[in-house]
Enzyme design. Structure first.
Site, PDB file in Angstrom:
ATOM      1  N   TYR A 151      -1.486  -0.529  10.551  1.00  0.00           N
ATOM      2  CA  TYR A 151      -1.635  -0.837   9.128  1.00  0.00           C
ATOM      3  C   TYR A 151      -0.407  -0.381   8.331  1.00  0.00           C
ATOM      4  O   TYR A 151       0.134  -1.142   7.522  1.00  0.00           O
ATOM      5  CB  TYR A 151      -2.893  -0.158   8.593  1.00  0.00           C
ATOM      6  CG  TYR A 151      -3.205  -0.463   7.151  1.00  0.00           C
ATOM      7  CD1 TYR A 151      -3.828  -1.658   6.791  1.00  0.00           C
ATOM      8  CD2 TYR A 151      -2.895   0.449   6.142  1.00  0.00           C
ATOM      9  CE1 TYR A 151      -4.118  -1.939   5.464  1.00  0.00           C
ATOM     10  CE2 TYR A 151      -3.187   0.171   4.814  1.00  0.00           C
ATOM     11  CZ  TYR A 151      -3.801  -1.014   4.483  1.00  0.00           C
ATOM     12  OH  TYR A 151      -4.079  -1.285   3.164  1.00  0.00           O
ATOM     13  N   SER A 194       0.845  -1.188   0.000  1.00  0.00           N
ATOM     14  CA  SER A 194       0.000   0.000   0.000  1.00  0.00           C
ATOM     15  C   SER A 194       0.883   1.242   0.000  1.00  0.00           C
ATOM     16  O   SER A 194       2.043   1.202   0.439  1.00  0.00           O
ATOM     17  CB  SER A 194      -0.905   0.020   1.236  1.00  0.00           C
ATOM     18  OG  SER A 194      -1.589   1.251   1.357  1.00  0.00           O
TER      19      SER A 194
END
Length: 346
Positions: free
Chosen positions: A224, A211
């Protein structure tokens, strides 16, 4: 006597000086030889380095103008985690359209069955497996079943992900553990399980979906961001290991997409970047995977974020993050059901 003594001492001093000169000359003729040899070796290494850099740049420019042809994946078996919804489901459908057989792994049985239904509707062969990717023993058990039921895997797409959506100090240890087990460790365990067979056949492809959050930290996404940053490091290091093994038929692709306007981040908004449309993200990822690209940024210009981050002072880059809406990105975030379950159990 004194004058003669002085003359004799001067003669001896001149002799000593001449001997020292000879000795120093012998040293001077030895040291430059070693230095010259080292300089020549360094020059050769620098020449090879420059050649490799120029060759890589020319190849990249050539591929920028003339795209590589898509590889043929008809009949190959593709394993996708997080296939029960969102990006995983869309990728499964795209691989299926190209004639690949699908292995679907997700903790959401109902979502996975829905993906299976969509694949069968277009004539694809798929095998669903329900698995809690945060449980290594359960994951290895499913891997054994896959090897028994299906056999070899040609392409792995490590896509499953989760997050708490809370600041670190508000997240329980169990939730943070779960984020890393799903987002990072499951990628490693699945790669370890199927990579040896790929190396033996010198054929295979591992795709790790990281990501942009692994490149740039965001408010409320400490767990995350850290887990996705770990995926980036893992993939880059593994690429180097494969180079040493000289198994050029086994490929690794690292994908760093921005956030999708569906799935986990469907209620999140930011000024920059805008949420990705699933079809655009899938198209870019598929093109990169089918042409064996090592690094894929979605959107493509996101690759310059790291350059901007490196060049600007920290406060200047933080100002950009504030302007882009990084502080309020998770304002409307709704945690998924199993995260709430973990928190309640904790």
């Amino acid at each position: 006597m004194t004058g003669n003594g002085r003359k004799d001492s001067c003669v001896f001093e001149e002799l000593d000086n001449s001997e020292r000169g000879k000795f120093s000359m012998s040293i001077d003729t030895t040291l430059p030889t070693n230095v010259i040899f080292q300089l020549c070796a360094l020059l050769i290494e620098l020449t090879v380095l420059l050649y490799r850099i120029v060759k890589a740049v020319i190849h990249s420019l050539f591929r920028f103008i003339f795209a590589a042809p898509d590889k043929f994946i008809y009949g190959e078996t593709v394993l996708i985690t997080g296939s029960g919804n969102g990006l995983g489901r869309n990728l499964a459908l795209e691989f299926g359209k190209r004639g690949a057989n699908l292995v679907l792994i997700d903790c959401d049985r109902a979502g996975n069955e829905e993906t299976l239904k969509k694949l069968k509707a277009v004539g694809c062969t798929a095998y669903p497996y329900t698995c809690d990717l945060s449980n290594r023993n359960e994951l290895y058990s499913v891997v054994d079943r896959i090897k028994t039921d299906i056999g070899q895997i040609d392409i792995i797409v490590n896509n499953a992900a989760t997050l708490s959506g809370k600041p670190l100090l508000e997240s329980s240890d169990d939730v943070v553990d779960n984020v890393f087990e799903v987002n990072t460790m499951a990628y490693i365990w699945l790669t370890k399980a199927f990579l040896p067979d790929m190396l033996n056949r010198n054929h295979g492809h591992v795709v790790n979906i990281a990501s942009l959050a692994g490149v740039v930290g965001m408010n409320g996404l400490a767990d995350y961001c850290a887990s996705k940053s770990a995926v980036i490091g893992f993939t880059e290091a593994l690429q180097y290991e494969l180079r040493q093994l000289k198994r050029y038929g086994v490929h690794l692709t690292l994908v760093c997409p921005s956030y999708l306007g569906t799935g986990m981040f469907q209620d999140c908004v930011s000024r920059l970047p805008a949420p990705l449309k699933p079809e655009i993200a899938v198209q870019a990822i598929m093109k990169g995977v089918l042409t064996n690209q090592r690094m894929i940024y979605v959107p493509w210009h996101a690759q310059y974020i790291l350059t901007i981050k490196s060049l600007l002072p920290v406060r200047a880059f933080n100002a950009i993050l504030d302007f882009s809406g990084g502080n309020s990105f998770l304002k409307n975030f709704k945690p998924r059901a199993f995260i709430q379950k973990i928190e309640s159990n904790g």
